[in-house]
Design a protein around this motif. Structure first.
Motif, PDB file in Angstrom:
ATOM      1  N   UNK A 234       0.445  -1.002  -0.205  1.00 12.14           N
ATOM      2  CA  UNK A 234      -0.082  -0.052  -0.422  1.00 12.14           C
ATOM      3  C   UNK A 234       1.237   1.286   0.050  1.00 12.14           C
ATOM      4  N   UNK A 235       0.585   2.173  -1.487  1.00 12.30           N
ATOM      5  CA  UNK A 235       1.108   3.176  -1.362  1.00 12.30           C
ATOM      6  C   UNK A 235       0.676   4.108  -1.034  1.00 12.30           C
TER       7      UNK A 235
ATOM      8  N   UNK B  37      -3.921   2.544  -2.108  1.00 16.14           N
ATOM      9  CA  UNK B  37      -3.679   2.439  -3.739  1.00 16.14           C
ATOM     10  C   UNK B  37      -1.958   1.468  -3.101  1.00 16.14           C
ATOM     11  N   UNK B  38      -1.889   0.374  -4.290  1.00 16.06           N
ATOM     12  CA  UNK B  38      -1.032  -0.671  -4.436  1.00 16.06           C
ATOM     13  C   UNK B  38      -0.288  -0.172  -5.470  1.00 16.06           C
TER      14      UNK B  38
ATOM     15  N   UNK C 146      -0.623   2.807   4.848  1.00 18.74           N
ATOM     16  CA  UNK C 146       0.285   2.983   3.916  1.00 18.74           C
ATOM     17  C   UNK C 146       1.781   1.780   4.426  1.00 18.74           C
TER      18      UNK C 146
END
Lengths: 372, 372
Positions: free
Chosen positions: B270-271, B280-281, B330
């Motif tokens: 996860x970023x 968002x990956x 994240x």
């Protein structure tokens, strides 16, 4: 130096492998890039941005080739854009010393790689949360060199990015407070067709930043479909486009490019003609990808009445040829215009180059598979 | 030897690179294969085919790994299936000496490669037109060794293959007349859900062949979705399945496998968490592909309430997490179950292996990118 001579000089320094002289003799499937078309695309876009006074920072995720990144910079691009650290490393190795990495760098292993890169080249990155900033700051401190960080803004694409102009200012202030990083400006990847909304977001963010005593030295926008529109660029200082170097079927469908502006095709061989109007190609989703981009089919063959690859399995492309077009015979090589050229580059170790209508050799796709 | 010991012996002879011990520490995105699950999938299927008296000829396009091809053969498979010459060459190099290439070999360059292979290993191929047979016959004569050719039959998939049982007999007779090739039987890749229709085609073709004095020594069928159904296999002597070694989200959706039978996942980090329910990956279409397989979304994360990757761009996966499931933070590594595992293998140079719940290293994906 003229653009053609710049290209020739770079080609002279490239490791070209022989690949025969005629496209019909290539081992297929293989992507073929017409360098004359690509060069014209690059020059036209550089001239356009020069006219607008906007810096050009092309995205190399489309071609993943050191040769073409070097060409883009030699033609006037300020630097390049990369999407993953692996791409940045490959391009740094090839001498591309001014890079923007438009992806949050997260985790100890990746931050260590960023640190190593920051010592070698001028690399700016993005962030959209305080946690990401903290990691970058530690990497910068440990590199002994401040890393420039742009705040990623979600101006409508619904991907990464802070959600409001106020949040952009707040994160910029957080970057400014940390040692190891400096605030570099704003970055957005706008959804196609949202230029006005994007402009409003960016202008408001810039105003908030000024009030807070910060300057957005770079305001970086991007995207290929809307690239030729000059609307809503007032706050933008730098533009990131990728696909424009090759163009593809999706950009033709959107009116951004013409078929004759498309530099990349996939050479494919007809391996079967089981019924009169059906030709089976040796290129399926492992050559063309399954990207639909809102289109019908997975690619088309302009030379055969724009016949559509109406279905793919992994290694087969199902080509439907209209009654009034000639159906290619078994053994014939056709050139498929893919829906989306960027992921196609990523599927092949080597890509064939054509110049003056002749195959001049193949080059390694340097950053192929560098998704880490 | 037990299946577990066979696997251990093959692993002992494999070039494993260190990759840390915990999945959470992997560089992402990267495919991770749980060998315990894969082994159970292989044993279950081999037992099933043994019970039916049908030979197992697994398709290695799914994994593209010499290690797993060797494992399949050591567990009882008669040989392997490959889709492209490049795969055949890589597998021959690894000692896989009994191969069926289920793809028309067309053109001088490819026929020369087939000739070289035919001298080294037992390779059978397919044909669906007299022109393809002529090329094969020349290759066989020049190799000094007859090449076995199966007639590909289109039993409803609408891909390659002769269109009628009579046409299958006619092409078999043509093969029989040529020197350099021998008629080896029939091959079909049936459309899922058409077992009865396929059986009728094959049985009729076999009857026509008998009348003409020819025997279909091998009748080869394939496909994963219907693999556990014993219906309509009366004429079938050999089965080609590929996906079953890993399974994937599409086979779970069709009821062919359970989530716990899925051996391949893509480890992704996860970023970004731009909004409460959106993560968002770092894995987009260049890691998961855009294959939809009739599903909604591009993959799912079983550990997070079966959260769906509802959108991908090239390097981003958009994960939507339901209100009642924990949203990963994240930096957290999640495991994405891809819609279709086969093209995922083709995107990565290396794949991580897990055994007994621990990462044991990574191996090169030997036939990655071998689409020529």
């Amino acid at each position: 130096m003229t653009a053609v001579r710049i290209l020739d000089r770079l080609l002279g320094a490239s490791e070209l492998h022989p690949a025969g002289r005629r496209i019909e003799d290539l081992e297929t499937p293989v992507p073929v890039v017409d360098l004359d078309i690509a060069l014209a695309n690059l020059v036209r876009w550089q001239d356009h941005l020069d006219g607008l006074g906007i810096a050009n920072r092309p995205h190399i995720k489309t071609h993943k080739l050191a040769l073409l990144a070097q060409l883009q910079v030699a033609l006037g691009a300020r630097g390049i854009t990369v999407q993953k650290l692996g791409e940045a490393e490959v391009m740094a190795e090839a001498g591309l010393a001014d890079q923007l990495l438009t992806f949050n760098v997260v985790g100890a292993a990746k931050l260590a790689r960023l640190k190593a890169l920051a010592r070698r080249i001028d690399i700016a990155v993005v962030a959209d949360s305080p946690g990401v900033v903290e990691g970058l700051a530690e990497a910068g401190r440990s590199a002994g060199r401040d890393i420039r960080v742009l705040v990623e803004c979600d101006t409508g694409a619904g991907r990464c990015g802070v959600q409001t102009p106020q949040a952009a200012r707040d994160l910029a202030l957080a970057i400014d407070r940390h040692s190891g990083v400096t605030f570099g400006g704003l970055m957005t990847y706008p959804k196609s067709g949202t230029r006005a909304r994007t402009a409003a977001f960016l202008e408001e963010a810039v105003a908030h930043l000024r009030q807070a005593g910060l300057e957005a030295r770079t305001v970086s926008s991007g995207g290929s479909p809307d690239m030729w529109s000059s609307e809503g660029l007032s706050a933008v200082s730098e533009y990131r486009a990728g696909t424009y170097i090759y163009n593809d079927r999706s950009l033709v469908a959107r009116g951004t490019a013409r078929v004759e502006d498309c530099a990349l095709t996939v050479a494919a061989t007809v391996v079967s003609r089981p019924t009169p109007g059906r030709a089976i190609l040796d290129s399926g989703s492992k050559a063309l990808t399954s990207d639909l981009m809102g289109l019908t089919g997975f690619g088309s063959v302009p030379a055969h009445g724009d016949a559509v690859v109406y279905e793919v399995s992994e290694e087969h492309g199902f080509l439907g040829v209209a009654d009034d077009a000639r159906v290619p015979a078994v053994g014939e090589v056709v050139r498929v215009l893919p829906n989306h050229c960027c992921p196609v580059s990523n599927l092949f170790d080597r890509i064939v180059l054509v110049k003056g209508g002749e195959v001049i050799g193949s080059v390694a796709v340097d950053a192929r598979g560098r998704s880490q």
